[in-house]
Scaffold this motif. Structure first.
Motif, PDB file in Angstrom:
ATOM      1  N   GLN A  46       0.868  -1.304  -0.035  1.00  0.00           N
ATOM      2  CA  GLN A  46      -0.024  -0.023   0.073  1.00  0.00           C
ATOM      3  C   GLN A  46       0.702   1.312  -0.027  1.00  0.00           C
ATOM      4  N   ALA A  47       1.934   1.177   0.755  1.00  0.00           N
ATOM      5  CA  ALA A  47       2.858   2.446   0.880  1.00  0.00           C
ATOM      6  C   ALA A  47       3.442   2.383  -0.428  1.00  0.00           C
ATOM      7  N   ILE A  48       3.927   1.332  -1.227  1.00  0.00           N
ATOM      8  CA  ILE A  48       4.547   1.639  -2.472  1.00  0.00           C
ATOM      9  C   ILE A  48       3.422   2.187  -3.479  1.00  0.00           C
ATOM     10  N   ALA A  49       2.171   1.665  -3.467  1.00  0.00           N
ATOM     11  CA  ALA A  49       1.334   2.127  -4.322  1.00  0.00           C
ATOM     12  C   ALA A  49       1.024   3.697  -3.973  1.00  0.00           C
ATOM     13  N   SER A  50       0.886   3.987  -2.753  1.00  0.00           N
ATOM     14  CA  SER A  50       0.730   5.579  -2.500  1.00  0.00           C
ATOM     15  C   SER A  50       2.000   6.157  -2.776  1.00  0.00           C
ATOM     16  N   LEU A  51       3.008   5.906  -2.775  1.00  0.00           N
ATOM     17  CA  LEU A  51       4.507   6.625  -3.327  1.00  0.00           C
ATOM     18  C   LEU A  51       4.443   6.488  -4.781  1.00  0.00           C
ATOM     19  N   THR A  52       4.122   5.547  -5.243  1.00  0.00           N
ATOM     20  CA  THR A  52       3.992   5.408  -6.953  1.00  0.00           C
ATOM     21  C   THR A  52       2.932   6.491  -7.489  1.00  0.00           C
ATOM     22  N   GLN A  53       1.662   6.620  -6.868  1.00  0.00           N
ATOM     23  CA  GLN A  53       0.630   7.364  -7.060  1.00  0.00           C
ATOM     24  C   GLN A  53       1.155   9.010  -6.805  1.00  0.00           C
ATOM     25  N   GLN A  54       2.037   9.121  -5.607  1.00  0.00           N
ATOM     26  CA  GLN A  54       2.639  10.376  -5.455  1.00  0.00           C
ATOM     27  C   GLN A  54       3.621  10.904  -6.471  1.00  0.00           C
ATOM     28  N   ARG A  55       4.568   9.962  -6.698  1.00  0.00           N
ATOM     29  CA  ARG A  55       5.534  10.130  -7.740  1.00  0.00           C
ATOM     30  C   ARG A  55       4.799  10.516  -8.883  1.00  0.00           C
ATOM     31  N   ASP A  56       3.731   9.646  -9.552  1.00  0.00           N
ATOM     32  CA  ASP A  56       3.059   9.981 -10.687  1.00  0.00           C
ATOM     33  C   ASP A  56       2.517  11.359 -10.698  1.00  0.00           C
TER      34      ASP A  56
END
Length: 257
Positions: free
Chosen positions: A111-121
């Motif tokens: 979930q953290a990786i997905a959140s960071l991925t969304q934030q990065r995007d």
């Protein structure tokens, strides 16, 4: 009824012979039992039987003791296996808890990786948008600078003809021209606008970089509508003298109120 009387029978039996005088035992065959040999065999049989019984008893005792030992070993093995099973159950429970914890941590990390991925995007999208805005701003700045350079060239070309006229209005309007700290701005400072204090100054900054003149700042404050009416007339005629006269009139009016 008459009774039978054997003495009255007409038929008489002959007398029985006398019993023999010989011994019946003497008439039997002679048998030699050999009691001594029989006793010896019985003694030997008894010894063999006692030895067999003793051997059997010892064997039974040995087998019973061995059976007890085997049972004790089996019980000990069973106890050890039971203990091993309990240890394995504890380890299994601990492993299950560890796996459950790791699974929860893995899910949280995902979930953290997905959140960071969304934030990065989102940040990448914002960066691209900012780059586009910066490029557009740079193009706009370049266009304005080009227009300003062109306008400056026009002013320089026109200044050679307007210097005498400009000097006339500077003298007559009690005006001086200063730089405003920016390349496309000029500051016009008036004196003798306040009847009570001739040294009191009034000024405004004129932005000349765009297609139309624009008053950015002024002291004292003037009504925006009046300033815009003066600018509208000046932007139509493109005569700077009309702006200088109009702004002085507005300052004089403001000083009286």
């Amino acid at each position: 009824m008459s009774s039978f009387d054997p003495s009255l029978s007409t038929t008489t039996r002959p007398p029985l012979p006398p019993p023999p005088t010989t011994n019946l035992a003497d008439s039997l065959p002679q048998i030699n039992f050999d009691f001594d040999s029989l006793r010896d065999r019985m003694t030997k049989f008894t010894l063999k039987f006692d030895s067999f019984i003793e051997t059997g008893r010892k064997r039974v005792l040995s087998e019973r003791n061995q059976f007890r030992l085997n049972v004790a070993e089996l019980q000990e093995d069973q106890r050890m296996k039971k203990k091993d099973i309990e240890i394995l159950q504890l380890k299994t429970s601990s492993y299950q808890q560890t796996i459950s914890k790791e699974s929860a941590e893995t899910q949280e990390m995902q979930q953290a990786i997905a959140s960071l991925t969304q934030q990065r995007d989102r940040q990448l999208a914002q960066r691209d948008s900012l780059k586009q805005q910066i490029e557009a701003a740079q193009r706009e700045i370049e266009e304005r600078l080009q227009k300003q350079r062109e306008f400056s060239k026009k002013l320089e070309a026109q200044a050679r003809y307007n210097v005498p006229e400009l000097d006339f209005w500077v003298t007559n309007l009690c005006l001086r021209i200063e730089g405003a700290g920016k390349e496309d701005r000029l500051k016009f400072v008036y004196t003798h606008v306040d009847e009570k204090d001739w040294e009191r100054e009034a000024w405004f900054e004129l932005a000349m970089g765009g297609r139309e003149y624009d008053v950015k700042h002024c002291r004292p404050k003037l009504e925006k509508d009046k300033v815009e009416r003066v600018l509208d007339r000046v932007n139509e005629t493109r005569e700077l003298v009309g702006l200088l006269k109009g702004m002085r009139e507005l300052f004089v009016e403001a000083m009286k109120s």
